[in-house]
Design a protein around this motif. Structure first.
Motif, PDB file in Angstrom:
ATOM      1  N   GLU A 282      11.887  41.337  27.456  1.00 23.08           N
ATOM      2  CA  GLU A 282      12.952  41.939  28.210  1.00 23.08           C
ATOM      3  C   GLU A 282      13.174  41.423  29.428  1.00 23.08           C
ATOM      4  OE1 GLU A 282      13.178  46.735  29.713  1.00 23.08           O
ATOM      5  OE2 GLU A 282      11.730  46.244  28.488  1.00 23.08           O
ATOM      6  N   ARG A 283      14.313  41.399  30.001  1.00 23.36           N
ATOM      7  CA  ARG A 283      14.507  41.007  31.474  1.00 23.36           C
ATOM      8  C   ARG A 283      15.782  41.891  31.781  1.00 23.36           C
ATOM      9  NH1 ARG A 283      14.943  35.094  31.184  1.00 23.36           N
ATOM     10  NH2 ARG A 283      13.008  35.275  30.634  1.00 23.36           N
ATOM     11  N   ASP A 284      15.694  42.612  32.832  1.00 19.92           N
ATOM     12  CA  ASP A 284      16.532  43.600  33.311  1.00 19.92           C
ATOM     13  C   ASP A 284      16.960  44.421  32.230  1.00 19.92           C
ATOM     14  OD1 ASP A 284      16.614  42.338  35.720  1.00 19.92           O
ATOM     15  OD2 ASP A 284      18.084  40.961  35.204  1.00 19.92           O
ATOM     16  N   ASP A 285      18.260  44.337  31.707  1.00 22.49           N
ATOM     17  CA  ASP A 285      18.599  45.158  30.509  1.00 22.49           C
ATOM     18  C   ASP A 285      19.105  44.690  29.416  1.00 22.49           C
ATOM     19  OD1 ASP A 285      18.407  47.791  31.880  1.00 22.49           O
ATOM     20  OD2 ASP A 285      20.225  47.585  32.588  1.00 22.49           O
ATOM     21  N   LEU A 286      18.424  42.994  29.258  1.00 19.28           N
ATOM     22  CA  LEU A 286      18.899  42.484  28.199  1.00 19.28           C
ATOM     23  C   LEU A 286      17.471  42.262  27.266  1.00 19.28           C
ATOM     24  CD1 LEU A 286      20.683  40.570  26.679  1.00 19.28           C
ATOM     25  CD2 LEU A 286      20.016  38.781  27.943  1.00 19.28           C
ATOM     26  N   TYR A 287      17.563  42.400  26.094  1.00 15.89           N
ATOM     27  CA  TYR A 287      16.357  42.495  25.297  1.00 15.89           C
ATOM     28  C   TYR A 287      16.684  41.077  24.324  1.00 15.89           C
ATOM     29  CZ  TYR A 287      15.665  47.134  26.773  1.00 15.89           C
ATOM     30  OH  TYR A 287      15.405  48.129  27.405  1.00 15.89           O
ATOM     31  N   LYS A 288      15.532  40.058  24.318  1.00 13.55           N
ATOM     32  CA  LYS A 288      15.877  38.953  23.523  1.00 13.55           C
ATOM     33  C   LYS A 288      14.820  38.950  22.153  1.00 13.55           C
ATOM     34  CE  LYS A 288      17.643  35.866  27.209  1.00 13.55           C
ATOM     35  NZ  LYS A 288      17.176  34.733  27.936  1.00 13.55           N
ATOM     36  N   HIS A 289      15.379  38.881  21.158  1.00 15.63           N
ATOM     37  CA  HIS A 289      14.263  38.610  19.953  1.00 15.63           C
ATOM     38  C   HIS A 289      14.645  37.278  19.313  1.00 15.63           C
ATOM     39  CE1 HIS A 289      14.374  42.972  20.846  1.00 15.63           C
ATOM     40  NE2 HIS A 289      15.826  42.894  20.584  1.00 15.63           N
ATOM     41  N   TYR A 290      13.442  36.780  18.965  1.00 10.48           N
ATOM     42  CA  TYR A 290      13.466  35.315  18.174  1.00 10.48           C
ATOM     43  C   TYR A 290      12.726  35.601  16.852  1.00 10.48           C
ATOM     44  CZ  TYR A 290      14.327  34.226  22.790  1.00 10.48           C
ATOM     45  OH  TYR A 290      14.988  33.837  24.066  1.00 10.48           O
ATOM     46  N   VAL A 291      13.759  35.424  15.839  1.00  9.81           N
ATOM     47  CA  VAL A 291      13.347  35.788  14.206  1.00  9.81           C
ATOM     48  C   VAL A 291      13.312  34.349  13.797  1.00  9.81           C
ATOM     49  CG1 VAL A 291      13.867  36.863  12.282  1.00  9.81           C
ATOM     50  CG2 VAL A 291      14.034  37.811  14.407  1.00  9.81           C
ATOM     51  N   ARG A 292      12.098  33.952  13.051  1.00 13.11           N
ATOM     52  CA  ARG A 292      12.226  32.725  12.404  1.00 13.11           C
ATOM     53  C   ARG A 292      12.271  32.983  10.827  1.00 13.11           C
ATOM     54  NH1 ARG A 292       7.664  30.271  14.090  1.00 13.11           N
ATOM     55  NH2 ARG A 292       8.618  28.682  15.273  1.00 13.11           N
TER      56      ARG A 292
ATOM     57  N   LEU B  84      20.793  31.270   7.513  1.00  6.34           N
ATOM     58  CA  LEU B  84      19.963  30.110   8.013  1.00  6.34           C
ATOM     59  C   LEU B  84      19.143  29.398   6.943  1.00  6.34           C
ATOM     60  CD1 LEU B  84      18.885  31.670  11.406  1.00  6.34           C
ATOM     61  CD2 LEU B  84      21.088  30.304  10.920  1.00  6.34           C
ATOM     62  N   ASP B  85      18.643  28.185   7.523  1.00  4.85           N
ATOM     63  CA  ASP B  85      17.512  27.325   6.734  1.00  4.85           C
ATOM     64  C   ASP B  85      16.158  27.853   7.089  1.00  4.85           C
ATOM     65  OD1 ASP B  85      19.694  25.947   5.314  1.00  4.85           O
ATOM     66  OD2 ASP B  85      19.601  24.467   6.999  1.00  4.85           O
ATOM     67  N   GLU B  86      15.326  27.606   6.097  1.00  6.41           N
ATOM     68  CA  GLU B  86      13.963  27.704   6.285  1.00  6.41           C
ATOM     69  C   GLU B  86      13.300  27.104   7.602  1.00  6.41           C
ATOM     70  OE1 GLU B  86       9.808  26.688   4.159  1.00  6.41           O
ATOM     71  OE2 GLU B  86      11.291  27.041   2.901  1.00  6.41           O
ATOM     72  N   GLY B  87      12.698  27.955   8.438  1.00  3.77           N
ATOM     73  CA  GLY B  87      12.172  27.328   9.605  1.00  3.77           C
ATOM     74  C   GLY B  87      13.157  27.444  10.887  1.00  3.77           C
ATOM     75  N   ASP B  88      14.416  27.610  10.846  1.00  3.63           N
ATOM     76  CA  ASP B  88      15.328  28.206  11.752  1.00  3.63           C
ATOM     77  C   ASP B  88      15.040  29.097  12.477  1.00  3.63           C
ATOM     78  OD1 ASP B  88      16.791  25.687  10.857  1.00  3.63           O
ATOM     79  OD2 ASP B  88      18.313  27.119  10.101  1.00  3.63           O
ATOM     80  N   VAL B  89      15.022  29.410  13.656  1.00  6.43           N
ATOM     81  CA  VAL B  89      14.958  30.461  14.698  1.00  6.43           C
ATOM     82  C   VAL B  89      16.330  30.996  15.176  1.00  6.43           C
ATOM     83  CG1 VAL B  89      13.807  31.290  16.779  1.00  6.43           C
ATOM     84  CG2 VAL B  89      12.749  29.451  15.358  1.00  6.43           C
TER      85      VAL B  89
ATOM     86  N   TYR C  94       9.422  26.748  20.145  1.00  2.00           N
ATOM     87  CA  TYR C  94      10.192  26.697  18.918  1.00  2.00           C
ATOM     88  C   TYR C  94      11.594  26.144  19.420  1.00  2.00           C
ATOM     89  CZ  TYR C  94      10.716  31.323  20.615  1.00  2.00           C
ATOM     90  OH  TYR C  94      10.739  32.432  21.394  1.00  2.00           O
ATOM     91  N   GLU C  95      12.320  25.915  18.564  1.00  5.94           N
ATOM     92  CA  GLU C  95      13.781  25.571  18.826  1.00  5.94           C
ATOM     93  C   GLU C  95      14.768  26.566  18.198  1.00  5.94           C
ATOM     94  OE1 GLU C  95      16.905  21.806  18.146  1.00  5.94           O
ATOM     95  OE2 GLU C  95      14.560  21.499  18.522  1.00  5.94           O
ATOM     96  N   ILE C  96      15.649  26.923  19.344  1.00  3.41           N
ATOM     97  CA  ILE C  96      16.578  28.025  18.831  1.00  3.41           C
ATOM     98  C   ILE C  96      17.718  27.615  17.981  1.00  3.41           C
ATOM     99  CG2 ILE C  96      18.211  29.847  19.409  1.00  3.41           C
ATOM    100  CD1 ILE C  96      16.308  30.184  21.995  1.00  3.41           C
TER     101      ILE C  96
END
Length: 80
Positions: free
Chosen positions: A67-77, A31-36, A4-6
């Protein structure tokens, strides 16, 4: 990475519950439909908070969390 593309990145590092969820909802609405949306957080609770929000919110899909070190990454479409 994944297939997927951010579209946009939201930085909520240093903010605690409920701000990551509130700001994610505000950003997704624009955001538009399908955007992440990539959400960058430092709150360990953001993983369960955003997961629970996505599970109970129509029109969004939690694509991935990492989760990497103390950073949490979340990807929502944004869906229909």
């Amino acid at each position: 990475m994944t297939e997927y593309e951010i579209t946009e990145t939201l930085d909520v590092k240093g903010q605690n519950c409920p701000m990551p969820v509130i700001k994610t909802k505000q950003s997704i609405d624009n955001l538009d439909e399908g955007d992440v949306l990539e959400v960058l957080a430092t709150d360990p609770g953001s993983t369960s908070d955003l997961g629970g929000w996505a599970d109970t919110t129509e029109g969004v899909e939690l694509v991935e969390q990492e989760e990497r070190d103390d950073l949490y990454k979340h990807y929502v479409r944004k869906m229909e």
